[in-house]
Design a protein around this motif. Structure first.
Motif, PDB file in Angstrom:
ATOM      1  N   ASP A  95      30.620  30.876  39.471  1.00  0.00           N
ATOM      2  CA  ASP A  95      31.083  29.503  39.679  1.00  0.00           C
ATOM      3  C   ASP A  95      31.530  28.923  38.333  1.00  0.00           C
ATOM      4  O   ASP A  95      30.724  28.773  37.413  1.00  0.00           O
ATOM      5  CB  ASP A  95      29.943  28.673  40.273  1.00  0.00           C
ATOM      6  N   ASP A  96      32.827  28.597  38.231  1.00  0.00           N
ATOM      7  CA  ASP A  96      33.363  28.098  36.960  1.00  0.00           C
ATOM      8  C   ASP A  96      32.673  26.815  36.512  1.00  0.00           C
ATOM      9  O   ASP A  96      32.418  26.620  35.316  1.00  0.00           O
ATOM     10  CB  ASP A  96      34.869  27.850  37.081  1.00  0.00           C
ATOM     11  N   SER A 123      29.886  38.617  40.873  1.00  0.00           N
ATOM     12  CA  SER A 123      31.265  39.115  40.986  1.00  0.00           C
ATOM     13  C   SER A 123      32.275  37.989  40.811  1.00  0.00           C
ATOM     14  O   SER A 123      33.349  38.184  40.236  1.00  0.00           O
ATOM     15  CB  SER A 123      31.465  39.792  42.344  1.00  0.00           C
ATOM     16  N   GLU A 124      31.943  36.788  41.303  1.00  0.00           N
ATOM     17  CA  GLU A 124      32.813  35.622  41.142  1.00  0.00           C
ATOM     18  C   GLU A 124      31.950  34.428  40.721  1.00  0.00           C
ATOM     19  O   GLU A 124      31.552  33.615  41.552  1.00  0.00           O
ATOM     20  CB  GLU A 124      33.560  35.310  42.441  1.00  0.00           C
TER      21      GLU A 124
END
Length: 325
Positions: A139-140, A136-137
């Motif tokens: 890690d850049d 969902s998010e």
């Protein structure tokens, strides 16, 4: 635009200038920024006069390959102060020229390879990227590092494959090879090609499937993350002065670059209507090379047994016609 930095390659005594430049390139690899003419002399070895090296450094400075800074570290008298002494270092232009020459030399000498291991590495990296795409998010930092690693490995794979197929074509064009040597080489090469074709079919299919699944999940946010991360260190200046945030301009540039990379990567493994993938074309070339290798061996065997080739037959026939009454 004048490219004066290339002048030393065609100037008289170009070998000396190239040797001096390579001394600076080698010093930079050792994290040494400045060199004195004496240091360059030591790098070039015996037989090189200091005055010759100093003159070469000055000429390279005039062409923009080197930058000269006053050397005051060893000044002990007024006479020393007024005597011209310089520390030299590579300029960006000089470094770029040598980098271009190194790339050129490497490309000419590269035989290439069909890297089955690289295929496995790419598949592994894509699996990890797919897992991040499902998050969902994501890690850049992990996304960025994975994409950079993927590009590096893929660039190596594609470049080596191109070089190998080129060298293979030159091998197939041989006409004076030793039969026994070529036959032994042929056996090893056919085994090599067959193993790579097998890996390319299996692993290439997995890679294509992973690419499609990542795109179904959404590759855009992953490319956005990589572009934004690279844009964070954008310095003000140049074209970026026209915008409020220089990072935005850098992001736009990086985003286009990442999209081009992904599209090129996709085209290598995923076929489109009327556009077979590069992997499929490479597989076809590798398969076609096997019967051609056998044909070369057959032709060499014919020559060794004394039978003439077709061109010799035509020459003999021409002589007969010329001698006919």
């Amino acid at each position: 635009m004048e490219h004066l930095a290339f002048s030393y390659l065609t100037a008289p005594r170009s070998e000396l200038y190239r040797a001096v430049m390579l001394a600076f390139v080698g010093a930079k690899r050792r994290f040494t920024v400045h060199l004195r003419p004496e240091d360059v002399c030591d790098a070039l070895g015996d037989g090189t006069e200091l005055s010759t090296v100093a003159g070469a450094c000055e000429r390279l400075k005039d062409w923009g390959n080197l930058r000269a800074d006053p050397d005051t570290s060893r000044v002990t008298t007024v006479e020393d102060f007024h005597r011209a002494r310089y520390l030299y270092q590579l300029t960006p232009e000089g470094e770029a020229v040598e980098a271009a020459l190194a790339t050129y030399d490497e490309a000419l000498g590269q035989r290439g390879a069909l890297q089955a291991v690289a295929l496995a590495d790419i598949a592994t990296q894509l699996r990890a990227l797919h897992e991040l795409a499902l998050a969902s998010e994501p890690d850049d930092a992990k996304v960025h590092l994975l994409l950079r690693s993927l590009v590096d490995r893929f660039t190596d794979l594609a470049g080596n494959a191109q070089a190998f197929m080129g060298s293979l074509q030159r091998t197939l064009d041989l006409h004076d090879a030793d039969v026994d040597v070529f036959r032994a080489y042929k056996d090893r090469l056919i085994d090599y090609l067959q193993r790579f074709i097998t890996d390319l079919v299996a692993t290439g299919s997995e890679i294509a499937g992973l690419v499609v699944r990542i795109e179904e999940r959404g590759v855009g946010p992953l490319l956005d993350a990589a572009a934004w991360r690279e844009a964070q260190d954008a310095a003000p200046g140049g074209e970026a002065d026209d915008v409020a945030d220089p990072r935005r301009a850098e992001y736009d540039r990086r985003r286009v670059l990442w999209l081009e990379r992904w599209q090129g990567f996709r085209a290598w493994f995923v076929s489109a209507p009327a556009h077979p993938s590069q992997a499929k074309l490479l597989r076809s070339q590798a398969r076609a090379a096997i019967p051609r290798l056998l044909q070369v061996v057959a032709a060499l065997n014919e020559r060794r047994t004394g039978r003439s080739d077709r061109s010799a037959d035509f020459r003999t026939l021409a002589v007969w016609f010329a001698q006919a009454p």
